[in-house]
Design a protein around this motif. Sequence first.
Motif, PDB file in Angstrom:
ATOM      1  N   GLU A 166     -14.857  -6.968  62.175  1.00 55.12           N
ATOM      2  CA  GLU A 166     -14.350  -8.331  62.001  1.00 55.12           C
ATOM      3  C   GLU A 166     -14.879  -8.954  60.717  1.00 55.12           C
ATOM      4  N   GLN A 167     -16.177  -8.760  60.444  1.00 60.94           N
ATOM      5  CA  GLN A 167     -16.775  -9.357  59.256  1.00 60.94           C
ATOM      6  C   GLN A 167     -16.203  -8.787  57.962  1.00 60.94           C
ATOM      7  N   LEU A 168     -15.729  -7.549  58.006  1.00 56.39           N
ATOM      8  CA  LEU A 168     -15.176  -6.932  56.803  1.00 56.39           C
ATOM      9  C   LEU A 168     -13.755  -7.391  56.499  1.00 56.39           C
ATOM     10  N   LEU A 169     -13.123  -8.077  57.451  1.00 56.29           N
ATOM     11  CA  LEU A 169     -11.778  -8.595  57.197  1.00 56.29           C
ATOM     12  C   LEU A 169     -11.839  -9.734  56.184  1.00 56.29           C
ATOM     13  N   PRO A 170     -10.808  -9.860  55.341  1.00 56.86           N
ATOM     14  CA  PRO A 170     -10.823 -10.925  54.316  1.00 56.86           C
ATOM     15  C   PRO A 170     -10.435 -12.286  54.876  1.00 56.86           C
ATOM     16  N   LEU A 171     -11.140 -12.705  55.937  1.00 53.58           N
ATOM     17  CA  LEU A 171     -10.902 -14.013  56.540  1.00 53.58           C
ATOM     18  C   LEU A 171     -11.882 -15.029  55.966  1.00 53.58           C
ATOM     19  N   ALA A 172     -11.498 -16.280  55.979  1.00 53.91           N
ATOM     20  CA  ALA A 172     -12.363 -17.329  55.445  1.00 53.91           C
ATOM     21  C   ALA A 172     -13.722 -17.312  56.137  1.00 53.91           C
ATOM     22  N   GLN A 173     -14.793 -17.422  55.339  1.00 49.75           N
ATOM     23  CA  GLN A 173     -16.177 -17.469  55.810  1.00 49.75           C
ATOM     24  C   GLN A 173     -16.614 -16.142  56.437  1.00 49.75           C
ATOM     25  N   HIS A 174     -15.968 -15.050  56.086  1.00 43.43           N
ATOM     26  CA  HIS A 174     -16.378 -13.721  56.519  1.00 43.43           C
ATOM     27  C   HIS A 174     -16.912 -12.952  55.317  1.00 43.43           C
TER      28      HIS A 174
END
Length: 248
Positions: A166-174
């Motif tokens: 999940e953290q490696l996804l290019p989502l905001a604040q990740h």
Amino acid sequence: MSKKEKRVTLIRFDPRRIRRLRPLARLVSGLLPWCGPLSLLAGCTAMALARLSLRQLLLELCMTELLVALALALPGIALHEIGHMVAAIADGCAVDEVGIYVCGWRVTSAYVSMDRHHNDRSGVQQALAGVRAESLYAGILLLLGTVWNRPVFVATSVCHIFSITEQLLPLAQHDGEAALSARLGVESIAALAKITFAQPVRWRQLLHRGADGRRALVLLALVHWAGFLAILFVVLFAVFQVLALFLC
């Protein structure tokens, strides 16, 4: 941080102490990119050699072991933030404090208050240091759980692997978004993607800039829809697991 969460400071750093820790931080920061993946590889290899079924191990868990798994997850959260902290110290950034967010009696997450570098190399290293440290912990738990036949260790490791993904996804604040932003030299690629697709004029301009513009538009589209694609993947994976459970 939500309104119900409280910020609790655990450690405050003296700048002089930070300077003394810098040589050690550089050593650890240099080893993490290798130790994290190797740890996960060792754990997965041990499971493959032991011919253990992940599904069967997880089905053996009882309620007490689930509570133990939650307790085992907390060091992984701490190590994730320590990884960011170590990378920041190694790059000469100022680190102020380390703490946790608490909602009632639950620890929801941890944080490191520090200055970040936004240039290419150091920004990427700082952004990815957390998942590297967490992957080291997940790999060790997976290896120990396989060798000792402890499903609770395997379950905790699987939770951390999902967290890393999940953290490696290019989502905001990740972390993945921070690493990609640092690599491209922008403040936030997620914010840029949001603005681009909120204003049709912007993405139409990219379409008319040739191959480079189209590649940039594809990248921004992937970032913009990363959350939806991740949810779709999880739903399809869950459906597949349910079907496999009934068909086996």
